[in-house]
Scaffold this motif. Sequence first.
Motif, PDB file in Angstrom:
ATOM      1  N   ALA A   1      -0.027  -2.866  13.150  1.00  0.00           N
ATOM      2  CA  ALA A   1       0.442  -1.612  13.725  1.00  0.00           C
ATOM      3  C   ALA A   1       1.938  -1.432  13.516  1.00  0.00           C
ATOM      4  CB  ALA A   1       0.108  -1.564  15.215  1.00  0.00           C
ATOM      5  N   GLU A   2       2.698  -2.491  13.721  1.00  0.00           N
ATOM      6  CA  GLU A   2       4.147  -2.416  13.534  1.00  0.00           C
ATOM      7  C   GLU A   2       4.484  -2.015  12.102  1.00  0.00           C
ATOM      8  OE1 GLU A   2       8.072  -5.361  13.513  1.00  0.00           O
ATOM      9  OE2 GLU A   2       6.164  -6.087  14.313  1.00  0.00           O
TER      10      GLU A   2
ATOM     11  N   GLY B   1      -3.186   8.120   2.813  1.00  0.00           N
ATOM     12  CA  GLY B   1      -4.495   7.622   2.407  1.00  0.00           C
ATOM     13  C   GLY B   1      -4.439   6.167   1.992  1.00  0.00           C
ATOM     14  N   SER B   2      -3.412   5.810   1.246  1.00  0.00           N
ATOM     15  CA  SER B   2      -3.251   4.419   0.832  1.00  0.00           C
ATOM     16  C   SER B   2      -3.040   3.508   2.043  1.00  0.00           C
ATOM     17  CB  SER B   2      -2.061   4.314  -0.136  1.00  0.00           C
ATOM     18  OG  SER B   2      -1.916   2.999  -0.608  1.00  0.00           O
ATOM     19  N   LEU B   3      -2.237   3.972   3.001  1.00  0.00           N
ATOM     20  CA  LEU B   3      -2.011   3.188   4.221  1.00  0.00           C
ATOM     21  C   LEU B   3      -3.290   3.041   5.036  1.00  0.00           C
ATOM     22  CD1 LEU B   3       1.428   4.591   5.454  1.00  0.00           C
ATOM     23  CD2 LEU B   3       0.968   2.259   4.680  1.00  0.00           C
ATOM     24  N   ARG B   4      -4.049   4.114   5.158  1.00  0.00           N
ATOM     25  CA  ARG B   4      -5.285   4.047   5.953  1.00  0.00           C
ATOM     26  C   ARG B   4      -6.294   3.083   5.337  1.00  0.00           C
ATOM     27  NH1 ARG B   4      -5.529   8.672   9.366  1.00  0.00           N
ATOM     28  NH2 ARG B   4      -3.366   8.889  10.116  1.00  0.00           N
ATOM     29  N   ARG B   5      -6.391   3.083   4.015  1.00  0.00           N
ATOM     30  CA  ARG B   5      -7.323   2.147   3.377  1.00  0.00           C
ATOM     31  C   ARG B   5      -6.887   0.701   3.621  1.00  0.00           C
ATOM     32  NH1 ARG B   5      -7.597   6.545  -0.181  1.00  0.00           N
ATOM     33  NH2 ARG B   5      -5.745   5.893  -1.323  1.00  0.00           N
ATOM     34  N   ALA B   6      -5.591   0.455   3.498  1.00  0.00           N
ATOM     35  CA  ALA B   6      -5.079  -0.897   3.748  1.00  0.00           C
ATOM     36  C   ALA B   6      -5.272  -1.290   5.208  1.00  0.00           C
ATOM     37  CB  ALA B   6      -3.606  -0.986   3.362  1.00  0.00           C
ATOM     38  N   MET B   7      -5.044  -0.341   6.126  1.00  0.00           N
ATOM     39  CA  MET B   7      -5.279  -0.595   7.551  1.00  0.00           C
ATOM     40  C   MET B   7      -6.721  -1.010   7.807  1.00  0.00           C
ATOM     41  SD  MET B   7      -3.399   2.631   9.395  1.00  0.00           S
ATOM     42  CE  MET B   7      -4.468   2.474  10.834  1.00  0.00           C
ATOM     43  N   ARG B   8      -7.636  -0.236   7.251  1.00  0.00           N
ATOM     44  CA  ARG B   8      -9.054  -0.492   7.482  1.00  0.00           C
ATOM     45  C   ARG B   8      -9.439  -1.875   6.982  1.00  0.00           C
ATOM     46  NH1 ARG B   8     -12.565   3.941   4.857  1.00  0.00           N
ATOM     47  NH2 ARG B   8     -11.749   3.001   2.947  1.00  0.00           N
TER      48      ARG B   8
ATOM     49  N   ALA C   1      -2.943  11.523  12.600  1.00  0.00           N
ATOM     50  CA  ALA C   1      -3.744  12.627  12.056  1.00  0.00           C
ATOM     51  C   ALA C   1      -4.994  12.116  11.347  1.00  0.00           C
ATOM     52  CB  ALA C   1      -2.899  13.454  11.093  1.00  0.00           C
ATOM     53  N   SER C   2      -6.062  12.904  11.397  1.00  0.00           N
ATOM     54  CA  SER C   2      -7.295  12.516  10.713  1.00  0.00           C
ATOM     55  C   SER C   2      -7.079  12.537   9.201  1.00  0.00           C
ATOM     56  CB  SER C   2      -8.431  13.465  11.089  1.00  0.00           C
ATOM     57  OG  SER C   2      -8.106  14.792  10.712  1.00  0.00           O
ATOM     58  N   HIS C   3      -7.807  11.668   8.522  1.00  0.00           N
ATOM     59  CA  HIS C   3      -7.682  11.568   7.070  1.00  0.00           C
ATOM     60  C   HIS C   3      -8.996  11.055   6.514  1.00  0.00           C
ATOM     61  CE1 HIS C   3      -6.212  10.440   3.076  1.00  0.00           C
ATOM     62  NE2 HIS C   3      -5.108  11.101   3.333  1.00  0.00           N
ATOM     63  N   ASP C   4      -9.357  11.544   5.337  1.00  0.00           N
ATOM     64  CA  ASP C   4     -10.613  11.117   4.716  1.00  0.00           C
ATOM     65  C   ASP C   4     -10.667   9.614   4.488  1.00  0.00           C
ATOM     66  OD1 ASP C   4     -11.451  13.726   4.668  1.00  0.00           O
ATOM     67  OD2 ASP C   4     -10.946  14.068   2.558  1.00  0.00           O
ATOM     68  N   ALA C   5      -9.511   8.977   4.326  1.00  0.00           N
ATOM     69  CA  ALA C   5      -9.481   7.537   4.038  1.00  0.00           C
ATOM     70  C   ALA C   5      -9.701   6.683   5.274  1.00  0.00           C
ATOM     71  CB  ALA C   5      -8.154   7.164   3.383  1.00  0.00           C
ATOM     72  N   GLY C   6      -9.710   7.304   6.448  1.00  0.00           N
ATOM     73  CA  GLY C   6      -9.947   6.529   7.651  1.00  0.00           C
ATOM     74  C   GLY C   6      -9.123   7.025   8.821  1.00  0.00           C
TER      75      GLY C   6
ATOM     76  N   ALA D   1       0.839  -1.209   0.000  1.00  0.00           N
ATOM     77  CA  ALA D   1       0.000   0.000   0.000  1.00  0.00           C
ATOM     78  C   ALA D   1       0.869   1.253   0.000  1.00  0.00           C
ATOM     79  CB  ALA D   1      -0.924  -0.012   1.214  1.00  0.00           C
ATOM     80  N   ALA D   2       1.929   1.247   0.803  1.00  0.00           N
ATOM     81  CA  ALA D   2       2.827   2.403   0.843  1.00  0.00           C
ATOM     82  C   ALA D   2       3.523   2.587  -0.496  1.00  0.00           C
ATOM     83  CB  ALA D   2       3.861   2.225   1.956  1.00  0.00           C
ATOM     84  N   ALA D   3       3.981   1.488  -1.096  1.00  0.00           N
ATOM     85  CA  ALA D   3       4.676   1.570  -2.387  1.00  0.00           C
ATOM     86  C   ALA D   3       3.740   2.064  -3.480  1.00  0.00           C
ATOM     87  CB  ALA D   3       5.250   0.207  -2.757  1.00  0.00           C
ATOM     88  N   MET D   4       2.493   1.579  -3.470  1.00  0.00           N
ATOM     89  CA  MET D   4       1.529   2.010  -4.480  1.00  0.00           C
ATOM     90  C   MET D   4       1.192   3.491  -4.315  1.00  0.00           C
ATOM     91  SD  MET D   4      -1.074  -1.258  -4.601  1.00  0.00           S
ATOM     92  CE  MET D   4      -2.248  -0.358  -5.598  1.00  0.00           C
ATOM     93  N   GLY D   5       1.019   3.926  -3.063  1.00  0.00           N
ATOM     94  CA  GLY D   5       0.723   5.330  -2.822  1.00  0.00           C
ATOM     95  C   GLY D   5       1.857   6.225  -3.272  1.00  0.00           C
ATOM     96  N   SER D   6       3.087   5.794  -3.014  1.00  0.00           N
ATOM     97  CA  SER D   6       4.253   6.575  -3.413  1.00  0.00           C
ATOM     98  C   SER D   6       4.397   6.636  -4.927  1.00  0.00           C
ATOM     99  CB  SER D   6       5.513   5.973  -2.788  1.00  0.00           C
ATOM    100  OG  SER D   6       6.649   6.708  -3.142  1.00  0.00           O
TER     101      SER D   6
END
Length: 298
Positions: free
Chosen positions: A195-196, A160-167, A285-290, A143-148
């Motif tokens: 989390a790690e 945002g990409s990380l938050r979507r993957a987290m959710r 921080a708050s983010h629209d993705a979650g 997710a981080a690589a795709m977002g970058s």
Amino acid sequence: AASGLDDPATPELVVEALGVRDVDAALSDLRRLARRPDLPLGAETAAQVPDFGPRLLSEVRDAPDPDLALSHVATLFERVFPPERYARWLLDRPSVLRGLVGLFGASEQLSRALLARPQLIETFVTNSAAPDPEEIRAWIEAAAAMGSASSEGDPEVIVGSLRRAMREAMLSVGVADLAGELSPAQVGERLSALAEAVVVESLHLAGAECAARYGSVGADPLAGVAVVAQGSLAAGELGHGGDLDLLFLHGHDVDALTSGGKRGAITASEYAVRLAQRTLSLLSASHDAGPGYAIDTR
């Protein structure tokens, strides 16, 4: 179902039938479920799928928290389309309906995550295989690589990409947990791995940003810096909605200076503080993705 909601005897019947504490809120939620003909308690669904309304309310009554379950069920059916299709789909899958309503009555965090993207219901509630810790780590790295790659390193897009993957990872683990497919230890292991992985990616992102602004102490923006997990995260026992206990350490000479960047050079001690602050911001921080994680650094 809607016709009796304004009957003076209804509140007493609602309490008795559903076991709710807040009768007024429950009546409001029942009206939300009946305000259109195609909703679960509407005339059209009652005629075409007559068994669904009673079955749904029966599961609400048996949920860990009927008030919470009813509220989330009403929100779900306001967000899916067409709701009658979901009613048929869930009626044909009683174990899925039970698990979904049970989730709605057990976990506010998981409920919010699922209601943010109700289209995930069919994917996750019917998927019996929760990812293992290594798969979760790979999921977050990807997710981080795709977002970058899609944003040329824009931190807002990467977060945002990380938050979507987290959710999605949290939902997958949460659904498997509620279905009884994972032991408490396995749940803690997976949520801790998630989390790690998010901490690691956030730290790397913060390091890249700080190095661009101030340079670094050495070739690696993270050289001499460590993030230490404590509490339930360190034990691999993080729960749903648990906060992260983190300790930031650095081993640089406090008088050393960074190599300088867009904003000039700063001391190694200042650099470590700003790196820690930026990492915490990316994590929480708050983010629209979650939502992010609640952090405790005391």
